[in-house]
Design a protein around this motif. Sequence first.
Motif, PDB file in Angstrom:
ATOM      1  N   VAL A 267       0.842  -1.190   0.000  1.00 60.30           N
ATOM      2  CA  VAL A 267       0.000   0.000   0.000  1.00 60.30           C
ATOM      3  C   VAL A 267       0.882   1.248   0.000  1.00 60.30           C
ATOM      4  CG1 VAL A 267      -1.785   1.283   1.248  1.00 60.30           C
ATOM      5  CG2 VAL A 267      -1.877  -1.217   1.147  1.00 60.30           C
TER       6      VAL A 267
ATOM      7  N   SER B  43       1.163   5.360   0.417  1.00 58.54           N
ATOM      8  CA  SER B  43       0.529   6.571   0.963  1.00 58.54           C
ATOM      9  C   SER B  43       1.348   7.768   0.539  1.00 58.54           C
ATOM     10  CB  SER B  43       0.530   6.581   2.493  1.00 58.54           C
ATOM     11  OG  SER B  43       0.077   5.371   2.994  1.00 58.54           O
ATOM     12  N   GLY B  44       0.662   8.839   0.142  1.00 55.95           N
ATOM     13  CA  GLY B  44       1.385  10.051  -0.228  1.00 55.95           C
ATOM     14  C   GLY B  44       0.461  10.890  -1.090  1.00 55.95           C
TER      15      GLY B  44
ATOM     16  N   HIS C  65       0.011  11.039  -5.341  1.00 54.01           N
ATOM     17  CA  HIS C  65       0.985  10.179  -6.032  1.00 54.01           C
ATOM     18  C   HIS C  65       0.358   9.587  -7.299  1.00 54.01           C
ATOM     19  CE1 HIS C  65      -0.924   7.033  -3.401  1.00 54.01           C
ATOM     20  NE2 HIS C  65      -0.914   6.393  -4.557  1.00 54.01           N
TER      21      HIS C  65
ATOM     22  N   GLY D   7       5.813  10.442  -6.451  1.00 54.11           N
ATOM     23  CA  GLY D   7       5.097  11.360  -5.556  1.00 54.11           C
ATOM     24  C   GLY D   7       6.023  11.709  -4.409  1.00 54.11           C
TER      25      GLY D   7
ATOM     26  N   HIS E 153       6.467   9.893  -0.576  1.00 53.24           N
ATOM     27  CA  HIS E 153       5.505   8.812  -0.343  1.00 53.24           C
ATOM     28  C   HIS E 153       6.132   7.702   0.511  1.00 53.24           C
ATOM     29  CE1 HIS E 153       7.418   7.232  -4.103  1.00 53.24           C
ATOM     30  NE2 HIS E 153       7.411   6.140  -3.381  1.00 53.24           N
ATOM     31  N   THR E 154       5.250   6.884   1.102  1.00 48.95           N
ATOM     32  CA  THR E 154       5.697   5.720   1.863  1.00 48.95           C
ATOM     33  C   THR E 154       5.001   4.478   1.319  1.00 48.95           C
ATOM     34  OG1 THR E 154       3.937   5.925   3.500  1.00 48.95           O
ATOM     35  CG2 THR E 154       5.976   7.086   3.975  1.00 48.95           C
ATOM     36  N   ILE E 155       5.603   3.323   1.547  1.00 50.20           N
ATOM     37  CA  ILE E 155       5.049   2.047   1.077  1.00 50.20           C
ATOM     38  C   ILE E 155       4.967   1.096   2.261  1.00 50.20           C
ATOM     39  CG2 ILE E 155       5.533   0.036  -0.383  1.00 50.20           C
ATOM     40  CD1 ILE E 155       6.829   2.000  -2.354  1.00 50.20           C
ATOM     41  N   THR E 156       3.841   0.408   2.390  1.00 50.00           N
ATOM     42  CA  THR E 156       3.698  -0.592   3.448  1.00 50.00           C
ATOM     43  C   THR E 156       3.379  -1.934   2.808  1.00 50.00           C
ATOM     44  OG1 THR E 156       2.623   1.171   4.698  1.00 50.00           O
ATOM     45  CG2 THR E 156       2.671  -1.000   5.699  1.00 50.00           C
TER      46      THR E 156
END
Lengths: 154, 154
Positions: free
Chosen positions: A118, A120-121, A124, B121, B124-127
């Motif tokens: 997933v 988040s940002g 994006h 983006g 941004h972060t990714i999980t």
Amino acid sequence: MRAEFVNPFLASLLNVLKTMASMELAPQKPLLKKDEIARGDVSGLIGMVGPQTRGSMSITFDEGLALEIMQRMLGERPNGINDEVTDMVGEITNMVTGGAKRILSEKGYDFEMATPAVVSGRGHTITHKSEGAIIIMPFESEYGKAFIEISFDR
Amino acid sequence: MRAEFVNPFLASLLNVLKTMASMELAPQKPLLKKDEIARGDVSGLIGMVGPQTRGSMSITFDEGLALEIMQRMLGERPNGINDEVTDMVGEITNMVTGGAKRILSEKGYDFEMATPAVVSGRGHTITHKSEGAIIIMPFESEYGKAFIEISFDR
């Protein structure tokens, strides 16, 4: 990238959100992604591998829509995109892909799903890098937009 | 998530960037992702499916580092993250995963790769949402940071 791959994903997202969150999205006409860019705030991404094809799929939500789905599914509304929201988006990604997988399997296209990730940002974008075309399926709601993007190698 | 999955990805990224871009990154100590968050500006993401396991991997770059790699690999430096940069990040993602796949196959772990997707983006972060732990491998350079994150179901 076969056109018949489009409807199973589209129908599966509508079904998952209606069943899990009593949320009705309005599907717009699917488009080939060329200059079209789908921006959003939280996205689930998943890879798929099968004997005939391999590809990737993403579902991107505006923050307002993701929070509304969260409230309807789980009865709580966080102030922004937190771990619970990314968990929910990961689960939706799994459920939508699982639903499409069942429909496509009946048509003779089998694939296995990787585990989702997933993103988040704010604002994006995602670009799928397979050898096939990229199809965008836009969805509208009063809470914000969503997009599915899929691409398969052949 | 097996610890022996870490080094093949780490070694493969160092090798790909050294070979393709004469770029030496300084690997830092791999960490379990708990409170640790890897932020970046452009990321390649790929899913993996095998008989014993399935998972996902991401490589995240600061914009400055991605543009420097672009200049060294292709001799051109765009003003920001454009289609050429996302193509390059998708290719690096394929090459790193392909390199790790070969090493892991020799150890008896086989998987097939999905096609990659690239996220753009700022910050941004990714999980990764698998059932196993998430491992972060940080890398430093004078142009910015990079992170690999991997997670496998078992």
